[in-house]
Design a protein around this motif. Structure first.
Motif, PDB file in Angstrom:
ATOM      1  N   TYR A 303       0.835  -1.017   0.235  1.00  0.00           N
ATOM      2  CA  TYR A 303      -0.047  -0.056  -0.055  1.00  0.00           C
ATOM      3  C   TYR A 303       0.906   1.213  -0.074  1.00  0.00           C
ATOM      4  O   TYR A 303       1.625   1.554   0.960  1.00  0.00           O
ATOM      5  CB  TYR A 303      -0.883  -0.032   1.176  1.00  0.00           C
ATOM      6  N   ASP A 305       1.235   5.494  -1.255  1.00  0.00           N
ATOM      7  CA  ASP A 305       0.671   6.595  -1.835  1.00  0.00           C
ATOM      8  C   ASP A 305      -0.850   6.289  -2.236  1.00  0.00           C
ATOM      9  O   ASP A 305      -1.299   6.743  -3.154  1.00  0.00           O
ATOM     10  CB  ASP A 305       1.463   7.044  -3.235  1.00  0.00           C
ATOM     11  N   GLY A 306      -1.501   5.898  -1.369  1.00  0.00           N
ATOM     12  CA  GLY A 306      -2.882   5.726  -1.427  1.00  0.00           C
ATOM     13  C   GLY A 306      -3.377   4.767  -2.425  1.00  0.00           C
ATOM     14  O   GLY A 306      -4.657   4.602  -2.778  1.00  0.00           O
ATOM     15  N   ARG A 307      -2.538   3.875  -2.944  1.00  0.00           N
ATOM     16  CA  ARG A 307      -2.940   2.903  -3.837  1.00  0.00           C
ATOM     17  C   ARG A 307      -2.256   1.500  -3.444  1.00  0.00           C
ATOM     18  O   ARG A 307      -1.131   1.258  -2.818  1.00  0.00           O
ATOM     19  CB  ARG A 307      -2.073   2.933  -5.196  1.00  0.00           C
ATOM     20  N   TYR A 309      -0.820  -2.108  -4.598  1.00  0.00           N
ATOM     21  CA  TYR A 309       0.192  -2.625  -5.648  1.00  0.00           C
ATOM     22  C   TYR A 309       0.330  -3.865  -5.694  1.00  0.00           C
ATOM     23  O   TYR A 309       0.412  -4.583  -4.506  1.00  0.00           O
ATOM     24  CB  TYR A 309       1.384  -2.051  -5.659  1.00  0.00           C
ATOM     25  N   ASP A 321       4.606   3.341   4.234  1.00  0.00           N
ATOM     26  CA  ASP A 321       3.907   2.172   3.425  1.00  0.00           C
ATOM     27  C   ASP A 321       3.572   0.845   4.055  1.00  0.00           C
ATOM     28  O   ASP A 321       4.366   0.850   5.128  1.00  0.00           O
ATOM     29  CB  ASP A 321       4.925   1.856   2.295  1.00  0.00           C
TER      30      ASP A 321
END
Length: 611
Positions: A303, A305-307, A309, A321
């Protein structure tokens, strides 16, 4: 033991309802002119005669419901209940309203063949182990039960006068041996029997009537008998069935490939934990660096930057993170603090795990050790088991992989997909069934059963039941070597074929028997046929049970299947499975079923020639 016997007898009394109905009918005048159906019940029975599909599945549903009813913990089971209900309804309709149900025999054959094929697909891997353990005993029981039954029927000639055709009809019906009935019909049709013209005219009808009547009565009563026989002899069928399953599989063995439990994972020392990156040393490092620092632990998701992966190896990590790590619990507990605190409510926890079986085909993998494969593609996966030629091998880092080996592996969907490039094709759990294999298997089994061999003037054949058992058992054994063979065959679909196949067959059998029972009453065949048939049907299995339990020391669940096979009674075998809550009875069934069928076919032919 006496209390158990009383409970069982109370339950068996339910089966006697059908016999009481028949006995009552003996004193009733038989209408000479077919009456119009009268009353509410007459109208319903007549309507069902025009809607056989509705009739059939009402009986099947009611049979399953009645089979669930238990008296003092003992139940009839769905098979006996279905046959009993079908027999009562068909006799009631014919005797009271002269309504004769006639459902297509071909439908009965189709469903019975599906049942037999489903049994073989389940029992195959255990069959060889059971034969190795109990083979001699199974053969002896397969000889004892039909020969004793034949001797008892023949001895009845010295105590009563039997009409022509009854000897073979009683023997085949009491043992539910359809091939024997067919052989007796062929003997009478050949004209080889030395009968007077009047006797030659009566013999075929006597044969058919006694066979049909005893087939139904014997099927019901024997099925009930199988459900409580272990209790009568102080045995626990459920415990013995589970013990045999463990013995054949091994205490710590994994389910074989291609079997019902193949993809049940059980315990795995893997877990998914999420950690927040707080260690300053990880600032600016990549996912590949983290993987390298924690071997055997895989970074599944990040997780950042708000996304969320599915991280590539070059993804750069920053403080704050969240990292989802998959691996052995001990390594996660040891390595997690080096990353940061654990996060309980992270979005990263939603990772799907798959258990699949890889069949090694890649030439680059063959010859490599498990240790080498683990270094190459082992991060984030768990090796549940490895199999070679249907046998489980102990997992060792030094074990070299061969072509055709089956590796059962659990991991995330992404890791499993990556492994396909390394190991080769994968077999995944599926809800679909390979109809091509099912159709070809059914056709091959029926073809094998139809092959005839002339012997002593009789055309012998295995019959479709034995042929289908051989083919399906063989196919299920081959699938343990290569689970991709024959496509998916999920356990839920197999169980449906087994349950529905037998009970539809049984329902049709009972629904078509009403007129045969009535004819037995009209000709005065009920008394001698019922008495002699009952002795021939139940004394030999009880003697066989005593020999199997006290002389051969056989496992109870295997013995139940062996006795059912020696009596050529598929419904009894199903009742044995229900009573033992195990597939183990099917191990003892095929050998005794095949031998007993062949013996009874020959003896029924000879009995028909005796008149």
């Amino acid at each position: 033991m006496k209390s158990q016997a009383r409970h069982a007898i109370t339950l068996a009394g339910a089966a006697a309802v059908g016999l009481a109905l028949i006995a009552f009918a003996q004193g009733q005048p038989t209408p000479t002119v077919q009456p119009e159906p009268h009353g509410v019940f007459g109208a319903i029975l007549n309507y069902l005669n025009h809607e056989p599909f509705i009739l059939l599945f009402l009986i099947v549903a009611a049979g399953f419901a009645l089979g669930e009813v238990k008296v003092k913990g003992v139940g009839m089971g769905s098979t006996a209940a279905t046959l009993l209900l079908a027999l009562i309804v068909s006799f009631w309709a014919f005797h009271t309203h002269k309504i004769q149900y006639s459902l297509p025999e071909f439908t009965s054959t189709v469903f019975f063949n599906l049942f037999i094929f489903a049994i073989g697909m389940k029992v195959g891997p255990q069959f060889l182990g059971g034969i190795h353990r109990e083979g001699k005993h199974l053969i002896l029981l397969a000889l004892l039960v039909p020969l004793l039954s034949s001797a008892l029927v023949y001895a009845s000639r010295f105590f009563t006068t039997l009409g022509p055709g009854l000897l073979a009809g009683i023997l085949s019906g009491a043992n539910t041996a359809t091939p024997g009935f067919g052989a007796a019909q062929a003997a009478l049709a050949s004209g080889a029997a030395k009968l007077s013209p009047e006797a030659a005219k009566l013999a075929p009808d006597n044969l058919t009537t006694s066979y049909a009547f005893l087939y139904c009565i014997s099927m019901v009563a024997f099925t009930v008998l199988m459900s409580f026989m272990p209790r009568m002899f102080g045995r626990d069928a459920v415990a013995d069935g589970k013990a045999m399953e463990k013995e054949l599989a091994g205490e710590d063995s994994a389910p074989l490939p291609g079997t019902a439990d193949a993809f049940i994972r059980g315990y795995m020392p893997l877990d998914l934990r999420v950690f927040r990156v707080e260690n300053p040393a990880l600032e600016g490092r990549t996912v590949a660096d983290l993987d390298h620092a924690h071997p055997r632990v895989a970074v599944e998701r990040v997780y950042h930057d708000g996304r969320v992966y599915n991280p590539p190896p070059d993804l750069v990590l920053h403080r704050g993170d969240e990292v989802a790590m998959l691996g052995p619990v001990s390594l996660l507990l040891a390595g997690g603090p080096h990353i940061g605190p654990e996060v309980d409510d992270s979005k990263l926890r939603n990772v799907k795990f798959d258990t699949v079986e890889f069949i090694v085909q890649n030439k680059e993998v063959v010859g490599k050790t498990l240790g080498e494969l683990a270094q190459r593609a082992g991060q984030g996966i768990y090796l549940n088991a490895i199999f070679r030629a249907g046998d489980q091998l102990p997992v060792s880092r030094d074990l070299a992989v061969r072509k055709g080996d089956v590796l059962r592996i659990t991991g995330s969907s992404r890791r499993v997909a990556d492994l396909k490039k390394t190991l080769g094709p994968a077999v995944k759990p599926s809800l679909s069934t390979d109809i091509i294999t099912l159709g070809l298997g059914l056709a091959a089994g029926a073809l094998l059963g139809a092959i005839t061999i002339p012997l002593f003037g009789i055309q012998f054949s295995l019959g479709s039941a034995v042929g289908l058992l051989i083919v399906s058992i063989g196919l299920s054994i081959l699938r343990t070597h290569n689970p991709a063979l024959g496509g998916p065959f999920p356990e839920s679909a197999r169980q449906l074929l087994e349950d529905l196949g037998l009970n539809v067959f049984i329902a049709i059998l009972g629904l078509n028997a009403g007129s045969g029972v009535q004819h037995a009453i009209e000709r005065g065949l009920l008394g001698p046929t019922l008495i002699i048939g009952s002795i021939a049907a139940f004394v030999p299995p009880i003697v066989g049970w005593v020999v199997g339990q006290y002389v051969f020391k056989m496992n109870t669940a295997v013995l139940m299947g062996a006795i059912a096979g020696a009596r050529c009674n598929s419904a009894g075998m199903r009742a044995a499975q229900e009573a033992s809550k195990s597939i183990v009875p099917a191990i003892g069934y095929p050998v005794t079923f095949a031998i007993s069928n062949l013996l009874l076919t020959l003896i029924c032919y000879m009995f028909a020639l005796l008149g």
